[in-house]
Design an enzyme around this catalytic site. Structure first.
Site, mmCIF file in Angstrom:
data_model
loop_
_atom_site.group_PDB
_atom_site.id
_atom_site.type_symbol
_atom_site.label_atom_id
_atom_site.label_comp_id
_atom_site.label_asym_id
_atom_site.label_seq_id
_atom_site.Cartn_x
_atom_site.Cartn_y
_atom_site.Cartn_z
ATOM 1 N N GLU A 124 1.304 2.171 4.738
ATOM 2 C CA GLU A 124 2.368 1.204 4.430
ATOM 3 C C GLU A 124 1.879 0.097 3.495
ATOM 4 O O GLU A 124 2.593 -0.332 2.583
ATOM 5 C CB GLU A 124 2.888 0.580 5.732
ATOM 6 N N LYS A 200 0.963 2.711 -7.448
ATOM 7 C CA LYS A 200 1.968 2.393 -6.426
ATOM 8 C C LYS A 200 3.290 3.125 -6.692
ATOM 9 O O LYS A 200 3.898 3.657 -5.769
ATOM 10 C CB LYS A 200 2.174 0.876 -6.352
HETATM 11 N N1 HSE Z 1 -4.358 -6.374 -6.810
HETATM 12 C C1 HSE Z 1 -3.189 -6.038 -6.091
HETATM 13 C C2 HSE Z 1 -2.037 -6.919 -6.556
HETATM 14 C C3 HSE Z 1 -3.425 -6.214 -4.621
HETATM 15 O O1 HSE Z 1 -2.298 -7.932 -7.210
HETATM 16 O O2 HSE Z 1 -0.880 -6.606 -6.297
HETATM 17 C C4 HSE Z 1 -2.331 -5.659 -3.746
HETATM 18 O O3 HSE Z 1 -2.157 -4.288 -3.906
#
Ligand code: HSE
Length: 404
Positions: A124, A200
């Site tokens: 998650e 993502k």
């Molecule tokens: N480096 C990532 C960001 C951390 O700034 O969103 C969280 O996934």
């Protein structure tokens, strides 16, 4: 009592220990039993830390301990983290993680092992930090035909763009400040080049399609080319600039995915998503558009999502929660075929050539001129035609940003 092991005592690992301690009564109630951190694996020692007696350096202790039912991988990377995750799942231990790089690269395979071994691989926290987007896609929206997902999925770059907009500052200046404040890594490449966002959106797209979306094949551009001048033009047009991940799910099973900076209207939902916050819009055929927002990065929000996965693993011990992400590759649509409008900033001295390339008068919105340059919006055109024209114009084109 459920006993867990935490791999990596850095930001997320220590955050997880903190969440499980501060909210131990909530976790116990929701899991139906106490959740205890039995081991913390790290290369370092932590003298004086309240959990120093749990710190170990040998992973085999965890792997061979039948009491440990859940392993939380907070190490990062795709080397040891992959081996340890695979070994834990093969031993029938569930694994929870925030490691988006590993999930994007090996998610299908690791989910397959978890299914075979009647345990779970949960991630998650890998997308949107504390925002419950994975569970929403896997459960709440499971009868939707999801048509599109668009999101601001990286806190670091959103923080940088927000400060550039508010302060009229340049990218390099704000990046330096962000690093000093701990909002950006010393090596910020994965964030600022868009790779983190890309991993993502690949995870979300894989969950929607049930097939593997290879993040390395998604067209990805970061924010390193965005300047204070771009924001000045955006402001003049009542717009702003955001790094967006977008993914369209076609009826034929193919996917159109892209990560790039976009100029968006100030009225747009994403224009109000600022600093380290993330925002996600999911369009489904029955439900319409659903929006998600919250802290996309940071110790406790991320750890909270991992802790929720731990509780879910404890609740479903001995039972695999099905997740349809198989290794078969998704067909990605050629990004060159997408059609949209673009913003261009160009040298005033090359105005004739630029106007000749993009046509005159029709569909243009010209912006105020200044400093030997001018800016305008093109009519709708295919990405590949736009690229061709820009290449022919060479150095005359100072900056180009897509319009959402
Ligand atoms: N480096 C990532 C960001 C951390 O700034 O969103 C969280 O996934």
């Amino acid at each position: 009592m459920a006993k867990i092991a935490v791999l990596g005592y850095g930001t997320v690992g220590s955050g997880l220990v903190e969440v499980l301690e501060r909210n131990s009564a909530v976790a116990r109630k929701q899991a139906g039993e106490e959740v205890l951190v039995k081991y913390i694996l790290d290369l370092r020692d932590f003298p004086g830390d309240p959990y120093e007696d749990r710190v170990i350096h040998d992973y085999n202790i965890i792997l061979n301990d039948p009491e440990v039912s859940v392993v939380c991988e907070a190490m990062g990377g795709v080397g040891a983290a992959y081996q340890f995750t695979k070994q834990a799942l093969e031993a029938g231990k569930s694994v929870c993680t925030s490691n988006k790089e590993l999930v994007a690269k090996h998610g299908a395979k690791l989910l397959g092992i978890a299914a075979q071994k009647s345990c779970n691989y949960m991630f998650e926290a890998s997308v949107g930090g504390g925002i419950p987007i994975i569970r929403a896609i896997n459960t709440s929206l499971v009868t939707e035909r999801i048509e599109e997902i668009t999101g601001i999925l990286n806190g670091t770059t959103n923080y940088i763009l927000t400060r550039m907009e508010r302060e009229g500052a340049d990218y390099g200046q704000v990046l330096k400040q962000a690093q000093e404040l701990g909002y950006a890594e010393r090596n910020p490449e994965a964030d600022v080049e868009g790779w983190d966002t890309c991993r993502k959106i690949a995870i979300l797209a894989s969950l929607v399609t049930g097939k593997n979306v290879d993040s390395e094949k998604i067209h990805t551009e970061g924010i390193t080319g965005i300047s204070g001048a771009d924001f000045a033009y955006a402001e003049a047009a009542d717009m702003t600039v955001k790094l967006l991940a977008s993914c369209r799910f076609n009826e034929d099973g193919s996917v159109r995915a892209m990560v790039a900076p976009f100029m968006i209207s100030r009225d747009h939902y994403f224009a109000g998503v600022n600093d380290v916050f993330n925002g996600i819009l999911v369009a489904g055929d029955m439900v319409g558009e659903v929006s998600f927002g919250g802290r996309g990065a940071g110790k406790l929000p991320t750890a909270s999502a991992v802790a929720a996965d731990v509780v879910n693993c404890v609740r479903s011990r001995g039972r695999n929660i099905s997740c349809t992400w198989k290794p078969e590759e998704v067909r990605l649509e050629d990004p060159g075929e997408s059609e949209r409008r673009f913003f261009i900033r160009a040298s005033a001295s090359e105005r004739g050539a630029v106007e000749k390339a993009f046509g005159e008068g029709t569909g243009f919105v010209k912006l105020p001129e200044g400093g030997g340059e001018f800016g305008f919006f093109t009519p709708v055109m295919k990405e590949k035609d736009f690229d061709e024209k820009c290449s022919a114009l060479g150095a005359a084109v100072l900056s180009r940003i897509r319009l959402a």
